[in-house]
Design a protein around this motif. Sequence first.
Motif, PDB file in Angstrom:
ATOM      1  N   MET A   1      25.413 -33.509  22.162  1.00  0.00           N
ATOM      2  CA  MET A   1      25.366 -32.337  23.036  1.00  0.00           C
ATOM      3  C   MET A   1      23.915 -31.924  23.262  1.00  0.00           C
ATOM      4  SD  MET A   1      27.044 -28.560  22.473  1.00  0.00           S
ATOM      5  CE  MET A   1      28.715 -29.206  22.475  1.00  0.00           C
ATOM      6  N   SER A   2      23.572 -31.655  24.506  1.00  0.00           N
ATOM      7  CA  SER A   2      22.198 -31.268  24.828  1.00  0.00           C
ATOM      8  C   SER A   2      21.868 -29.889  24.290  1.00  0.00           C
ATOM      9  CB  SER A   2      21.999 -31.282  26.348  1.00  0.00           C
ATOM     10  OG  SER A   2      22.163 -32.574  26.863  1.00  0.00           O
ATOM     11  N   LEU A   3      20.620 -29.712  23.906  1.00  0.00           N
ATOM     12  CA  LEU A   3      20.127 -28.417  23.452  1.00  0.00           C
ATOM     13  C   LEU A   3      19.655 -27.660  24.685  1.00  0.00           C
ATOM     14  CD1 LEU A   3      19.671 -26.827  20.864  1.00  0.00           C
ATOM     15  CD2 LEU A   3      17.398 -27.838  20.711  1.00  0.00           C
ATOM     16  N   LEU A   4      20.332 -26.552  24.993  1.00  0.00           N
ATOM     17  CA  LEU A   4      20.081 -25.825  26.230  1.00  0.00           C
ATOM     18  C   LEU A   4      19.312 -24.535  25.989  1.00  0.00           C
ATOM     19  CD1 LEU A   4      23.623 -26.246  27.835  1.00  0.00           C
ATOM     20  CD2 LEU A   4      21.609 -27.709  28.140  1.00  0.00           C
ATOM     21  N   LEU A   5      18.695 -24.024  27.050  1.00  0.00           N
ATOM     22  CA  LEU A   5      18.005 -22.746  26.961  1.00  0.00           C
ATOM     23  C   LEU A   5      18.994 -21.661  26.535  1.00  0.00           C
ATOM     24  CD1 LEU A   5      15.722 -22.753  30.137  1.00  0.00           C
ATOM     25  CD2 LEU A   5      15.230 -23.645  27.855  1.00  0.00           C
ATOM     26  N   GLY A   6      18.567 -20.832  25.606  1.00  0.00           N
ATOM     27  CA  GLY A   6      19.432 -19.784  25.082  1.00  0.00           C
ATOM     28  C   GLY A   6      20.194 -20.199  23.842  1.00  0.00           C
ATOM     29  N   ASP A   7      20.244 -21.498  23.552  1.00  0.00           N
ATOM     30  CA  ASP A   7      20.886 -21.960  22.321  1.00  0.00           C
ATOM     31  C   ASP A   7      20.039 -21.581  21.114  1.00  0.00           C
ATOM     32  OD1 ASP A   7      22.886 -23.116  23.795  1.00  0.00           O
ATOM     33  OD2 ASP A   7      22.222 -25.190  23.488  1.00  0.00           O
ATOM     34  N   THR A   8      20.692 -21.448  19.973  1.00  0.00           N
ATOM     35  CA  THR A   8      19.953 -21.272  18.720  1.00  0.00           C
ATOM     36  C   THR A   8      19.339 -22.606  18.331  1.00  0.00           C
ATOM     37  OG1 THR A   8      21.404 -19.494  17.975  1.00  0.00           O
ATOM     38  CG2 THR A   8      20.127 -20.640  16.288  1.00  0.00           C
ATOM     39  N   ALA A   9      18.046 -22.599  18.052  1.00  0.00           N
ATOM     40  CA  ALA A   9      17.371 -23.828  17.639  1.00  0.00           C
ATOM     41  C   ALA A   9      17.960 -24.301  16.311  1.00  0.00           C
ATOM     42  CB  ALA A   9      15.872 -23.576  17.482  1.00  0.00           C
ATOM     43  N   PRO A  10      18.416 -25.530  16.222  1.00  0.00           N
ATOM     44  CA  PRO A  10      19.026 -26.007  14.978  1.00  0.00           C
ATOM     45  C   PRO A  10      18.075 -25.888  13.789  1.00  0.00           C
ATOM     46  CG  PRO A  10      19.427 -27.554  16.768  1.00  0.00           C
ATOM     47  CD  PRO A  10      18.441 -26.551  17.278  1.00  0.00           C
ATOM     48  N   ASN A  11      18.615 -25.455  12.684  1.00  0.00           N
ATOM     49  CA  ASN A  11      17.819 -25.339  11.471  1.00  0.00           C
ATOM     50  C   ASN A  11      17.770 -26.685  10.761  1.00  0.00           C
ATOM     51  OD1 ASN A  11      16.222 -24.006   9.615  1.00  0.00           O
ATOM     52  ND2 ASN A  11      17.935 -23.268   8.398  1.00  0.00           N
ATOM     53  N   PHE A  12      16.753 -26.866   9.934  1.00  0.00           N
ATOM     54  CA  PHE A  12      16.643 -28.080   9.125  1.00  0.00           C
ATOM     55  C   PHE A  12      15.696 -27.803   7.954  1.00  0.00           C
ATOM     56  CE2 PHE A  12      13.679 -28.296  12.710  1.00  0.00           C
ATOM     57  CZ  PHE A  12      12.454 -28.459  12.074  1.00  0.00           C
ATOM     58  N   THR A  13      15.866 -28.560   6.905  1.00  0.00           N
ATOM     59  CA  THR A  13      14.956 -28.533   5.759  1.00  0.00           C
ATOM     60  C   THR A  13      14.377 -29.926   5.614  1.00  0.00           C
ATOM     61  OG1 THR A  13      16.225 -26.800   4.650  1.00  0.00           O
ATOM     62  CG2 THR A  13      14.753 -28.118   3.281  1.00  0.00           C
ATOM     63  N   ILE A  14      13.043 -30.010   5.567  1.00  0.00           N
ATOM     64  CA  ILE A  14      12.421 -31.336   5.613  1.00  0.00           C
ATOM     65  C   ILE A  14      11.008 -31.291   5.044  1.00  0.00           C
ATOM     66  CG2 ILE A  14      11.321 -31.131   7.883  1.00  0.00           C
ATOM     67  CD1 ILE A  14      12.604 -33.982   8.447  1.00  0.00           C
ATOM     68  N   ASP A  15      10.510 -32.452   4.664  1.00  0.00           N
ATOM     69  CA  ASP A  15       9.149 -32.571   4.151  1.00  0.00           C
ATOM     70  C   ASP A  15       8.151 -32.502   5.300  1.00  0.00           C
ATOM     71  OD1 ASP A  15       7.177 -32.898   2.232  1.00  0.00           O
ATOM     72  OD2 ASP A  15       7.285 -35.095   2.275  1.00  0.00           O
TER      73      ASP A  15
END
Length: 208
Positions: A1-15
Amino acid sequence: MSLLLGDTAPNFTIDTTVGEINFHEWAGDSWVFFFSHPADFTPVCTTEMGRTAQLSKEFEARNVKPLGLSTDTAEEHVKWIEDVNDTQNCDLQFPIVADADCKVAELYEMIHDGESETAAVRSVFIIDPNKKVRLTMTYPMAVGRNFDEILRVIDALQCGDSNHCALPADWRTGDDVIIPPSISNEEAKSLFPKGWKEIRPYLRMTKI
């Protein structure tokens, strides 16, 4: 699914080059300029990383945190930063995500098969303090980003949010703004006390 304007930016934990981060926690109450590049120790990417570092005061003045990404390791990033600082005459302090398994690049659709199956294209995400995606841009691997435009759109987004206005083509800080058609003339009197020039009923220009 495309990330669209107004969507919540997906969270992530990473180095990253500054240690492990949880993206949403790291972003805090700031805006974020999240951008990907194809690979460390490559020419266009080196100039872009350097330019971001050179503009650190400009980003800070706008309450913006830069965050880079490529599908290299943190160790490779750290070595490359030395080259960036040396060749671009800068002091790169912002974190660069180490996305060797392409986890975040895939989450943000930064890998375009027509360009490469493993390296990220030059994606840009401007994310606001509410973690909403407010602007996206995608550049090909061989073309560096226009940082004047990146700063301009951040200024425009922040101006629009603060003043309930829209921004015309080529708008720069200090230029006239547009009163959105959704705001009635009665509402506009209190929101825009300097008055406005009505070019058309749907096109009212004013100063803020």
